[in-house]
Structures are given as structure tokens and as C-alpha cells.
Design a protein around this motif. Structure first.
Motif, PDB file in Angstrom:
ATOM      1  N   GLU A 231     -18.082  16.791  18.930  1.00  0.00           N
ATOM      2  CA  GLU A 231     -18.656  15.564  18.360  1.00  0.00           C
ATOM      3  C   GLU A 231     -19.066  15.787  16.914  1.00  0.00           C
ATOM      4  O   GLU A 231     -18.829  14.942  16.046  1.00  0.00           O
ATOM      5  N   ARG A 232     -19.660  16.962  16.627  1.00  0.00           N
ATOM      6  CA  ARG A 232     -20.089  17.273  15.263  1.00  0.00           C
ATOM      7  C   ARG A 232     -18.896  17.379  14.315  1.00  0.00           C
ATOM      8  O   ARG A 232     -18.961  16.943  13.166  1.00  0.00           O
ATOM      9  N   CYS A 233     -17.800  17.914  14.789  1.00  0.00           N
ATOM     10  CA  CYS A 233     -16.636  18.144  13.930  1.00  0.00           C
ATOM     11  C   CYS A 233     -15.795  16.888  13.705  1.00  0.00           C
ATOM     12  O   CYS A 233     -14.988  16.853  12.769  1.00  0.00           O
ATOM     13  N   ARG A 234     -15.973  15.864  14.508  1.00  0.00           N
ATOM     14  CA  ARG A 234     -15.155  14.653  14.363  1.00  0.00           C
ATOM     15  C   ARG A 234     -15.320  14.010  12.980  1.00  0.00           C
ATOM     16  O   ARG A 234     -14.349  13.549  12.392  1.00  0.00           O
ATOM     17  N   SER A 235     -16.547  13.964  12.483  1.00  0.00           N
ATOM     18  CA  SER A 235     -16.743  13.321  11.172  1.00  0.00           C
ATOM     19  C   SER A 235     -16.122  14.157  10.053  1.00  0.00           C
ATOM     20  O   SER A 235     -15.578  13.602   9.091  1.00  0.00           O
ATOM     21  N   MET A 236     -16.179  15.487  10.181  1.00  0.00           N
ATOM     22  CA  MET A 236     -15.550  16.334   9.155  1.00  0.00           C
ATOM     23  C   MET A 236     -14.033  16.209   9.229  1.00  0.00           C
ATOM     24  O   MET A 236     -13.347  16.178   8.196  1.00  0.00           O
ATOM     25  N   PHE A 237     -13.490  16.124  10.435  1.00  0.00           N
ATOM     26  CA  PHE A 237     -12.051  15.913  10.623  1.00  0.00           C
ATOM     27  C   PHE A 237     -11.638  14.582   9.985  1.00  0.00           C
ATOM     28  O   PHE A 237     -10.650  14.504   9.240  1.00  0.00           O
ATOM     29  N   THR A 238     -12.415  13.551  10.222  1.00  0.00           N
ATOM     30  CA  THR A 238     -12.120  12.240   9.654  1.00  0.00           C
ATOM     31  C   THR A 238     -12.205  12.285   8.135  1.00  0.00           C
ATOM     32  O   THR A 238     -11.368  11.691   7.437  1.00  0.00           O
ATOM     33  N   SER A 239     -13.186  13.001   7.597  1.00  0.00           N
ATOM     34  CA  SER A 239     -13.305  13.131   6.139  1.00  0.00           C
ATOM     35  C   SER A 239     -12.100  13.853   5.545  1.00  0.00           C
ATOM     36  O   SER A 239     -11.615  13.477   4.467  1.00  0.00           O
ATOM     37  N   ASP A 240     -11.610  14.865   6.232  1.00  0.00           N
ATOM     38  CA  ASP A 240     -10.410  15.563   5.753  1.00  0.00           C
ATOM     39  C   ASP A 240      -9.221  14.605   5.683  1.00  0.00           C
ATOM     40  O   ASP A 240      -8.472  14.591   4.708  1.00  0.00           O
TER      41      ASP A 240
END
Ligand SMILES: [Zn+2]
Length: 86
Positions: free
Chosen positions: A29-38
Motif C-alpha cells: 500500500e505504501r509503495c503504490r503512490s511511489m509507483f504511480t509517481s514513477d
């Protein structure tokens, strides 16, 4: 120019551990926003570079990882169980 991005979660910003890409875990869940930002950074770069259309294919696991509400609204997206969105 039409662009297709096939976005997988392994290798995304912040992903350092198997649980980071395991759907349903707090780490995922924490990494989803960073993945989306990438993905958004790539979308921005392609549009800045002259792309007319950018289609993002969710390529990780169940194809339900990117945060749709945070995705660059100029991009179209293929995700699990849907066809391209307007
Ligand atoms: Zn993957």
C-alpha cells in the motif's frame, strides 16, 4: 506519436523487499503512490517530448496497483477487467 508504457512494480521507487510488491500488505500500500509517481514522471516526459497519446498498461500481479485518482489525467490506462478509459 502514440506511447505504450508497460508498468511493473518491481524496480519502482521505494521497492526494496518482496512484501513491497505483494498486494494487500501495508508495504505494498505504501509503495503504490511511489509507483504511480514513477509512471506519472514517464507520462509527463512523453507528453513533454511530443507524444499525442500515452497508454499505461498495469503489468504487476493482478493489474490493480496504480492509484487511478493520482494518475496523470492525460494518460489512458489498461487495468484488470477493463478496456482503455477515456
Ligand atoms: Zn511485477
Amino acid at each position: 506519436m502514440k506511447i505504450l508504457i508497460s508498468a511493473d512494480m518491481e524496480g519502482a521507487t521505494g521497492v526494496t523487499w518482496p512484501a513491497d510488491v505483494l498486494p494487500g500488505t501495508p508495504q505494498w500500500e505504501r509503495c503504490r503512490s511511489m509507483f504511480t509517481s514513477d509512471v506519472n514522471a514517464a507520462v509527463l516526459g512523453f507528453f513533454d517530448g511530443g507524444a499525442d497519446e500515452v497508454l499505461v498498461n498495469e503489468a504487476h500481479w493482478t493489474m490493480r496497483n496504480l492509484l487511478l485518482e493520482q494518475l496523470d489525467e492525460r494518460a489512458e490506462m489498461l487495468t484488470a477487467g477493463t478496456s482503455p478509459s477515456p
